[in-house]
Design an enzyme around this catalytic site. Structure first.
Site, PDB file in Angstrom:
ATOM      1  N   CYS B 135      13.734  22.745  28.984  1.00  0.00           N
ATOM      2  CA  CYS B 135      15.009  22.040  28.938  1.00  0.00           C
ATOM      3  C   CYS B 135      15.013  20.879  29.926  1.00  0.00           C
ATOM      4  CB  CYS B 135      16.164  22.992  29.232  1.00  0.00           C
ATOM      5  SG  CYS B 135      17.749  22.188  29.035  1.00  0.00           S
ATOM      6  N   CYS B 343       3.972  -4.661  -9.367  1.00  0.00           N
ATOM      7  CA  CYS B 343       4.538  -5.547  -8.341  1.00  0.00           C
ATOM      8  C   CYS B 343       5.918  -6.067  -8.754  1.00  0.00           C
ATOM      9  CB  CYS B 343       3.587  -6.727  -8.130  1.00  0.00           C
ATOM     10  SG  CYS B 343       4.220  -7.925  -6.954  1.00  0.00           S
ATOM     11  N   CYS B 349       4.623  -7.741   1.480  1.00  0.00           N
ATOM     12  CA  CYS B 349       3.214  -7.602   1.879  1.00  0.00           C
ATOM     13  C   CYS B 349       2.716  -8.940   2.411  1.00  0.00           C
ATOM     14  CB  CYS B 349       2.364  -7.136   0.702  1.00  0.00           C
ATOM     15  SG  CYS B 349       2.461  -8.215  -0.747  1.00  0.00           S
ATOM     16  N   CYS B 379      -9.397  -9.266   4.084  1.00  0.00           N
ATOM     17  CA  CYS B 379      -8.662  -8.027   4.348  1.00  0.00           C
ATOM     18  C   CYS B 379      -9.462  -7.117   5.279  1.00  0.00           C
ATOM     19  CB  CYS B 379      -8.365  -7.306   3.027  1.00  0.00           C
ATOM     20  SG  CYS B 379      -7.611  -5.692   3.242  1.00  0.00           S
ATOM     21  N   CYS B 389       5.196  -1.930   1.365  1.00  0.00           N
ATOM     22  CA  CYS B 389       5.491  -2.114  -0.072  1.00  0.00           C
ATOM     23  C   CYS B 389       6.517  -1.080  -0.527  1.00  0.00           C
ATOM     24  CB  CYS B 389       4.216  -1.977  -0.895  1.00  0.00           C
ATOM     25  SG  CYS B 389       4.531  -2.093  -2.675  1.00  0.00           S
TER      26      CYS B 389
END
Ligand SMILES: Cc1cc2nc3c(=O)[nH]c(=O)nc-3n(C[C@H](O)[C@H](O)[C@H](O)COP(=O)(O)OP(=O)(O)OC[C@H]3O[C@@H](n4cnc5c(N)ncnc54)[C@H](O)[C@@H]3O)c2cc1C
Ligand SMILES: Cc1cc2nc3c(=O)[nH]c(=O)nc-3n(C[C@H](O)[C@H](O)[C@H](O)COP(=O)(O)O)c2cc1C
Ligand code: SF4
Ligand code: SF4
Lengths: 452, 422
Positions: B135, B343, B349, B379, B389
């Site tokens: 606690c 999409c 994105c 990427c 997304c």
């Protein structure tokens, strides 16, 4: 069968003409919808708003409890963002492009959220724009409709002294005199006009009509530039026999009466035919019904695929119980004792595409007759051709011709809105006003002096 | 159908879902309602030292319109008379003999107090004890709760006192208000605790009222640090659980997992990382006890799908899937792929990659919809676009290994392979 007024009780009128798109009940309700917005990048909704309102930003600002900022975002792109939120045909503009449509989900109720923020701002008179000190330059604006007001507001912000000449007794243009009464109230229109004029530096002279009390030469002489935003006029003539009979009326005047005289004062028939299938036709038909007409029939010479109104508008008419006859073109109106009692139409079929790309209706030789006591003409509006021609303004079938800088053929005279495009939406007129103002500012402060 | 019954140190319950020691378990009326709803067991609200509570006591963090993503409290241990608690515990055991009844304790800091409390609680017939060393408010100032759990030496001493007396299983509940739960965990395991549970709440300030400028919760114009729990703390709890499951000393005892569990999926994740059962508090404080129905059904259906017949078949199965960074395979590579049919052109994105990652998404402007495609060669496979997304399975990460063989950081350095080459 007769054309009479005061068909309903006060309570019935009130019910029939109450807000067709009611606002959010409370903040929590607005938040549920605002939080659904994805905050898209280069958002399709913004790109589909003629004034380019930054929709994701203003919606996000609702979720952060920044309503002040939200309304500012709206007004910086569209000073009539309040009115637009009530009258825009959003299904073909912002909401029609919302990405949720592509997931077969309900789009974000953009207009309703826009109304939420702007009503708070107008109600509290949050004035966001401060007028720069007067530059001493003077511009005359003809018409206090959406185009004229939007132009005047931008000019005043930049320290231009604006005088608006308006033939009616109130501002707002068709917002005040033309749009269906269940979309905006006269009180709201007045509030919105006052809110826009709240910036100062704009004087409106009501009851002043170009071509009557004032002339373009005078304006050109007394002002550094002129902006024409006088819209379009009455409904197009049908050019059919019997058009002069009692009971054959023009939709614009019919709606004008509804908006100015009060519902009980406006007479309507038992059996009404409305000619056309644009926004004006729908508004005339639904309002005739709401005034107490027993039967209302919309008559259109093409099919649903070619109709100019949106699906949503058509559904309003259908829900109000209006009948629709597709592929019927008015041939003649006949009557007794000078009063119309029959509308005869040619039945049509679709032929080859015409200049507008739509398949043209072709007469089949057959006819139908409708038993009517009122015919409302709403087959497009007539530009103020005389006024335009008399002032030597280049035009395109009565629509003022302008170049890419909103300029007419007369130096220092600019134009925009319905008088140029022949009749689109309020939001297009607001954008035209902004563009006109930008060109006028360029003309006043940056352009090389012109020799006239 | 899968068997979801649980056996924790011989304490049996029809399912592995217990209620954590907190207001939902602080009196008979709640506990009976919980058992009726189907909860497998409870850890009774902490008993012990004399306290006095204040008002208000709770505050929360909302996120994007969702309430109580995180929850915060400044309540103390039970403020009801000890004897009433003991009588009610006994009654609950009598009425629901098939459910687990564990009692949480926090005595004053001396051996006799602990011994006396343990005796009284054992007399109720309770099946186990949980020591509240976690606690973070109110008790800590008096040298109890997290003050014990934060100091391995004191924790060890208290557990030794407890083990001298206790005849039923003892679970020690650890505090997350430490750099690592391992030192205290090790100390109490060495002192003889039969099991561990974690986490208790995390010290926090949930927010400030921007009108009054007083932080929440507001007690007459002032606030204090509270204990944070609920969905927001789950990732931290899972991390600390993993520390305990991987340490060779602490992993010897069973663990009861706690912290942000709201669904059967959350529970399964705790169990995959080594928890033998789980405890829930905030989720029932938000929704009521009825959530246990779906927890049982969801767990059972998932086990059937995966072919697990009993809980032991999957408990701990993910512990070894968390390794050290230097063991990761540098030749593993994946690249984002956007499914153009799914999409919706929201552009999220694109903007996150462009503004904050590797400028690896191409934009072809359209009206009103733009087209977005991944530049494969740029990427780095960070997952950011996939995470933001809004459409399920629209962006997937496709495996494109750099080379077939496994190469980790140590090999990489040894072989002198290129660094900082992106
Ligand atoms: C029945 C109907 C329904 C409509 N419904 C919608 C709708 O739901 N949503 C929507 O977005 N749009 C709607 N519209 C269209 C919209 O009203 C117009 O596109 C918009 O008002 C055009 O703005 P404007 O400023 O160009 O012209 P207007 O609004 O027509 O304003 C022109 C102004 O100039 C004044 N004026 C005219 N001639 C002179 C003169 N000679 N001298 C001085 N002043 C003059 C007029 O009195 C008026 O105030 C509707 C139109 C009609 C007719
Ligand atoms: C209001 C409240 C009171 C609590 N009281 C205690 C307590 O008395 N003893 C204890 O060991 N833990 C107590 N806790 C901590 C919970 O048992 C649990 O460890 C923590 O809330 C994390 O789980 P959760 O995310 O499911 O809520 C309390 C939590 C809350 C919210
Ligand atoms: S002004 Fe009209 S089109 Fe533009 S965002 Fe608002 S409601 Fe949509
Ligand atoms: S398209 Fe829809 S979801 Fe995206 S920003 Fe606009 S309103 Fe929000």
């Amino acid at each position: 069968m007769s054309i009479t007024n005061s068909r309903l009780t006060a309570a019935e009128y009130h019910e029939n003409f109450s807000d067709i798109h009611p606002p959010f009940e409370n903040h929590s309700a607005a938040l549920v919808e605002a939080n659904r917005c994805l905050f898209c990048y280069d958002a399709p909704c913004t790109k589909s708003c003629p004034t380019g309102i930054n929709v994701p930003k203003f919606i996000k600002q609702i979720t952060t409890d920044n309503i002040k900022g939200s309304a500012h975002t709206i007004f910086s792109a569209n000073i009539m963002g309040g009115g637009c939120s009530k009258v825009c045909p959003v299904e073909k503009l912002c909401e029609g492009a919302c990405v949720f449509n592509l997931m077969e989900e309900e789009p974000i109720p953009i207009a309703k959220l826009q109304r939420y923020s702007t009503e708070k701002a107008i109600g509290n008179n949050w004035q966001y724009f401060e007028r720069k000190p007067s530059t001493g330059r003077k511009v005359a604006v003809v018409g206090a409709g959406p185009a004229g007001l939007s132009c005047a507001h931008v000019l005043s912000r930049e320290g231009v002294d604006v005088t608006i000449f308006e033939k009616e007794a109130k501002g707002g243009g068709l917002m005040t005199y033309g749009i269906a009464a269940y979309k905006v109230t006269p009180e709201f229109c007045e509030e919105e006009v006052n809110y826009i004029l709240g910036i100062g530096g704009i004087e409106v002279r009501y009851g002043q009509e170009l071509g009557k009390n004032i002339s373009l030469e005078e304006l050109r002489k007394n002002f550094d530039a002129v902006y024409l935003g006088f819209g379009v006029g009455v409904a197009r003539q049908l050019d059919i026999p019997g058009e002069e009979l009692d009971g054959v009326v023009d939709a614009i005047s019919f709606i004008y009466d509804i908006r100015t005289k009060g519902y009980p004062a406006v007479p309507v028939g038992d059996k009404v035919a409305v000619i056309g299938m644009g926004m004006t036709a729908i508004d005339a038909a639904t309002q005739a019904k709401r005034l107490g007409a027993k039967e209302v029939t919309l008559v259109y010479r093409r099919t649903q695929a070619e109709m100019p109104c949106t699906e949503a508008e058509l559904n309003i008419a259908k829900l109000d119980g209006c009948e629709i006859i597709w592929l019927a073109a008015p041939k003649e109106a006949t009557g007794e004792n000078g009063k119309v009692n029959t509308l005869t139409c040619n039945l049509m079929q679709l032929g080859e595409p015409d200049a507008s790309g739509r398949r043209a209706p072709v007469d089949t030789g057959q006819t139908i007759s409708l038993n009517v006591d009122m015919v409302i003409k709403a087959a497009g509006q007539m530009p103020f051709g005389d006024l335009i021609a008399k002032n030597s303004l280049n035009n395109n079938k009565g629509k003022v011709a302008i170049n890419e800088h909103s300029s007419t053929n007369i130096p220092g005279v600019f134009a925009g809105g319905d008088c140029v495009n022949g009749g689109k939406e309020v939001v297009d007129a607001v954008q035209a006003g902004k563009e006109g103002a930008a060109s006028i500012l360029e003309f006043l402060f940056y352009a090389k002096p012109q020799s006239s | 159908m899968a068997d979801i019954s649980s056996d924790f140190l011989g304490i049996k319950s029809p399912n592995p879902f217990w209620l954590a020691s907190a207001p939902p378990t602080d009196k008979k009326i709640n506990v009976l309602r919980a058992f009726e709803a189907g909860w497998g067991g409870v850890v009774w609200k902490t008993l012990g030292s004399q306290v006095k509570n204040v008002s208000s006591r709770y505050s929360a963090v909302d996120f994007n319109g969702t309430r109580v993503m995180g929850f915060n409290n400044i309540e103390l241990i039970s403020d009801r008379p000890l004897q009433i608690n003991l009588d009610e515990i006994k009654e609950c055991i009598r009425l629901f003999p098939d459910r687990a009844m564990v009692v949480s304790l926090m005595a004053d800091n001396d051996r006799d107090s602990w011994h006396e409390l343990i005796k009284k609680v054992e007399d109720t017939g309770a099946h186990g004890l949980e020591l509240n060393f976690g606690c973070p408010h109110g008790m800590i100032e008096r040298g109890m709760g997290a003050a014990v759990g934060q100091d391995p030496e004191i924790a060890k001493m208290v557990v030794e006192w407890v083990m001298e007396k206790a005849t039923i299983p003892v679970i020690t509940k650890l505090t997350p208000n430490v750099h690592s739960p391992v030192p205290a965990g090790k100390a109490v395991v060495e002192a003889g605790t039969n099991a561990l549970s974690l986490i208790n709440t995390i010290q926090s300030v949930t927010g400030i009222n921007l009108d009054t400028l007083v932080p929440n919760p507001n007690v007459g114009g002032k606030s204090v640090f509270g204990g944070y729990c609920g969905p927001a703390v789950k990732p931290i709890a899972l991390k600390m659980l993993t520390n305990i499951s991987q340490n060779p000393v602490t992993r010897k005892v069973p663990i009861s997992g706690i912290g942000g569990i709201s669904t059967w999926k959350d529970a399964v994740e705790f169990m995959l990382l080594g928890a033998s059962n789980v405890q829930v508090c905030t989720a029932v404080m938000k929704h009521g006890f009825r959530i246990v129905e779906d927890m049982c059904e969801g767990l059972s259906n998932w086990m059937d799908e995966k072919g697990f017949r009993k809980l032991e078949d999957f408990i701990g199965r993910s512990v070894n899937n968390i390794t050290h960074w230097e063991e990761l395979d540098i030749n593993y590579h994946h690249i984002a792929k956007i499914n153009q049919d799914k999409c919706i052109h929201c552009g999220l994105c694109y903007i996150v990659c462009e503004d904050t990652s590797h400028q690896s998404i191409n934009i072809a402007k359209g009206h009103p919809y733009n087209t977005y495609t991944v530049k494969d060669e740029e990427c780095v496979g960070c997952n950011l676009c996939q995470l933001v997304c809004p459409v399920t399975d629209c962006i997937t990460m496709e495996e494109h290994r750099v080379a077939p063989e496994y190469v980790n950081w140590k090999d990489y350095q040894r072989l002198g392979l290129p660094l900082n080459d992106h």
